[in-house]
Design an enzyme around this catalytic site. Structure first.
Site, PDB file in Angstrom:
ATOM      1  N   GLY A 158       0.823  -1.250   0.071  1.00 46.81           N
ATOM      2  CA  GLY A 158       0.196  -0.100  -0.075  1.00 46.81           C
ATOM      3  C   GLY A 158       0.943   1.169  -0.030  1.00 46.81           C
ATOM      4  O   GLY A 158       2.070   1.132  -0.336  1.00 46.81           O
ATOM      5  N   ARG A 159       0.354   2.129   0.601  1.00 49.02           N
ATOM      6  CA  ARG A 159       1.107   3.444   0.377  1.00 49.02           C
ATOM      7  C   ARG A 159       2.369   3.528   1.159  1.00 49.02           C
ATOM      8  O   ARG A 159       3.410   3.856   0.784  1.00 49.02           O
ATOM      9  CB  ARG A 159       0.142   4.897   1.212  1.00 49.02           C
ATOM     10  CG  ARG A 159      -0.916   4.943   0.505  1.00 49.02           C
ATOM     11  CD  ARG A 159      -1.978   6.133   1.411  1.00 49.02           C
ATOM     12  NE  ARG A 159      -3.028   6.225   0.981  1.00 49.02           N
ATOM     13  CZ  ARG A 159      -4.296   5.710   1.262  1.00 49.02           C
ATOM     14  NH1 ARG A 159      -4.192   4.600   2.052  1.00 49.02           N
ATOM     15  NH2 ARG A 159      -5.393   5.966   0.696  1.00 49.02           N
ATOM     16  N   ILE A 160       2.448   2.969   2.374  1.00 47.49           N
ATOM     17  CA  ILE A 160       3.403   2.852   3.185  1.00 47.49           C
ATOM     18  C   ILE A 160       4.636   1.673   2.538  1.00 47.49           C
ATOM     19  O   ILE A 160       5.806   2.061   2.431  1.00 47.49           O
ATOM     20  CB  ILE A 160       3.312   2.303   4.660  1.00 47.49           C
ATOM     21  CG1 ILE A 160       2.321   3.378   5.425  1.00 47.49           C
ATOM     22  CG2 ILE A 160       4.644   2.080   5.428  1.00 47.49           C
ATOM     23  CD1 ILE A 160       1.684   2.929   6.597  1.00 47.49           C
ATOM     24  N   ALA A 240       3.742  -3.722  10.915  1.00 49.76           N
ATOM     25  CA  ALA A 240       2.591  -3.505  10.384  1.00 49.76           C
ATOM     26  C   ALA A 240       1.661  -3.693  11.674  1.00 49.76           C
ATOM     27  O   ALA A 240       1.135  -2.707  12.173  1.00 49.76           O
ATOM     28  CB  ALA A 240       2.112  -4.962   9.522  1.00 49.76           C
ATOM     29  N   ARG A 241       1.131  -5.036  12.228  1.00 49.01           N
ATOM     30  CA  ARG A 241       0.474  -5.216  13.366  1.00 49.01           C
ATOM     31  C   ARG A 241       1.009  -6.469  14.259  1.00 49.01           C
ATOM     32  O   ARG A 241       1.425  -7.390  13.475  1.00 49.01           O
ATOM     33  CB  ARG A 241      -1.096  -5.158  12.997  1.00 49.01           C
ATOM     34  CG  ARG A 241      -1.820  -4.002  12.773  1.00 49.01           C
ATOM     35  CD  ARG A 241      -1.916  -3.102  14.117  1.00 49.01           C
ATOM     36  NE  ARG A 241      -2.825  -1.970  13.738  1.00 49.01           N
ATOM     37  CZ  ARG A 241      -2.344  -0.830  13.597  1.00 49.01           C
ATOM     38  NH1 ARG A 241      -0.871  -0.514  13.322  1.00 49.01           N
ATOM     39  NH2 ARG A 241      -3.102   0.255  13.431  1.00 49.01           N
ATOM     40  N   GLU A 270       0.535  -6.803  22.571  1.00 50.95           N
ATOM     41  CA  GLU A 270       1.306  -5.363  23.027  1.00 50.95           C
ATOM     42  C   GLU A 270       0.441  -4.872  23.867  1.00 50.95           C
ATOM     43  O   GLU A 270      -0.847  -4.745  23.856  1.00 50.95           O
ATOM     44  CB  GLU A 270       1.809  -4.537  21.883  1.00 50.95           C
ATOM     45  CG  GLU A 270       0.866  -3.906  21.071  1.00 50.95           C
ATOM     46  CD  GLU A 270       1.594  -3.264  19.715  1.00 50.95           C
ATOM     47  OE1 GLU A 270       1.092  -2.432  19.614  1.00 50.95           O
ATOM     48  OE2 GLU A 270       2.126  -3.859  19.003  1.00 50.95           O
ATOM     49  N   HIS A 288       5.991   0.215  19.089  1.00 51.83           N
ATOM     50  CA  HIS A 288       5.011   0.932  18.103  1.00 51.83           C
ATOM     51  C   HIS A 288       5.132   2.108  17.985  1.00 51.83           C
ATOM     52  O   HIS A 288       4.422   2.961  17.936  1.00 51.83           O
ATOM     53  CB  HIS A 288       3.562   0.506  18.765  1.00 51.83           C
ATOM     54  CG  HIS A 288       2.615   0.277  17.690  1.00 51.83           C
ATOM     55  ND1 HIS A 288       1.600  -0.591  17.697  1.00 51.83           N
ATOM     56  CD2 HIS A 288       2.211   1.015  16.538  1.00 51.83           C
ATOM     57  CE1 HIS A 288       0.717  -0.649  16.756  1.00 51.83           C
ATOM     58  NE2 HIS A 288       1.082   0.374  15.838  1.00 51.83           N
TER      59      HIS A 288
END
Length: 328
Positions: A158-160, A240-241, A270, A288
């Site tokens: 995606g954008r990132i 990411a996550r 987390e 994060h």
């Protein structure tokens, strides 16, 4: 009694932005920054018209059970895996996020984490602080892996992801990527990136970075089986996550040196971190903070506030996720 719409600010924000919000709304703020329990969140949402929330606030059927006046939950984040979007839509609650404003800062940090992981920067600092550096040496000082002319594999374009690919170009890196759908040819050319299967990416890349959204389908995208495909000299970075990587499997692989190193900005469960990861020297850990510059965090809050203001004025929020919930 105030006739202003009631708004919950679920986590601490910049005081000047909170003061600006208080000019237009009756605000219930959580500047103590305590994370609400599900029961506390349900109670807070029951009396407001709108809410500014973060990934720590799960907006689901339980949270919305008594939120009769809630029109919008505006996430101060680009990701929204804390939202049960179908449930929100069914309840007529708009959901919004903050895309674009954090792309460059997050891409910067992602590439910095790739560099720190490959070149053993945090490990080297600890080495010095622990008094282990008694002389310069060709072979016994911490030796890392090159970035220049190596292959960077990006999962999630995606954008990132595209921003990271463009940064890699300056290092002369060969960029390959895997995504749910292939980019248009013009975008691939702009990123100098080649589409490959996930398996080919894992086998080929010297450095793998994860930038995909978290969904049920992407849970444990990287586990023991996927790590086994990677080179023993490869690095793995996750911005990411948490949950996209199986942290237990990763810790075991790092301990057994099945891959060279890992860099993690996000974790399963987390802010808790798997204790085995904390014991390892070949992992770079960050709390994060990929979007963590003041300029970017302010932009994220401002966009979330724009979404909130629009929704409570009967207008369509600029970054609305569930258009079906808009009744304008």
């Amino acid at each position: 009694m105030s006739n202003k719409p009631k708004v919950l600010v679920a986590r601490a924000i910049f005081p000047d932005l909170l003061a600006k919000l208080e000019e237009s709304f009756e605000v219930r703020s959580n500047q103590a920054d305590q994370v609400f329990t599900p029961e506390e969140l349900q109670k807070e949402l029951s009396s407001v018209d709108g809410a500014l929330v973060t990934g720590s606030e799960r907006i689901d059927a339980s949270a919305l059970a008594h939120a009769k006046n809630l029109k919008i939950a505006a996430n101060i984040s680009v990701g929204y895996n804390n939202f049960d979007v179908p449930v929100m839509t069914a309840a007529g609650v708009m959901a919004s996020n903050t895309p674009d404003v954090l792309t460059d800062s997050t891409a910067d940090f992602g590439f910095a984490l790739v560099m720190a992981t490959a070149r053993r920067i945090t490990e080297s600092e600890r080495w010095i602080r622990d008094g282990q550096w008694d002389k310069w040496s060709i072979v016994s000082n911490p030796l890392g892996m090159d970035l220049h002319h190596s292959t960077l594999g990006i999962i999630g374009m995606g954008r990132i992801g595209q921003g990271i690919a463009k940064r890699a170009f300056g290092f002369g890196m060969n960029v390959i990527y895997h995504n749910r759908s292939r980019l248009p040819e013009a975008d691939e050319k702009a990123c100098a990136a080649k589409y490959v299967s996930k398996e080919e990416l894992l086998r080929t890349a010297d450095h793998v970075i994860l930038v995909l959204p978290y969904t049920a389908d992407s849970h444990h995208t990287i586990g023991a089986k996927e790590i086994a495909l990677m080179k023993p000299t490869a690095t793995l970075v996750n911005i990411a996550r948490g949950g996209i990587v199986d942290d237990v499997a990763l810790a075991q692989a790092l301990k057994e040196k099945k891959i060279f190193a890992a860099g993690l900005d996000v974790f399963e469960g987390e802010p808790k971190v798997h204790p085995e990861l904390l014991k390892l020297s070949n992992v770079v850990l960050a709390p994060h903070i990929a979007s963590g510059t003041e300029k970017t965090r302010r932009a994220m809050v401002n966009l979330a506030v724009e979404n909130l203001r629009a929704a409570l004025a009967g207008k369509k929020p600029p970054s609305l996720i569930n258009a079906e919930a808009f009744k304008g």
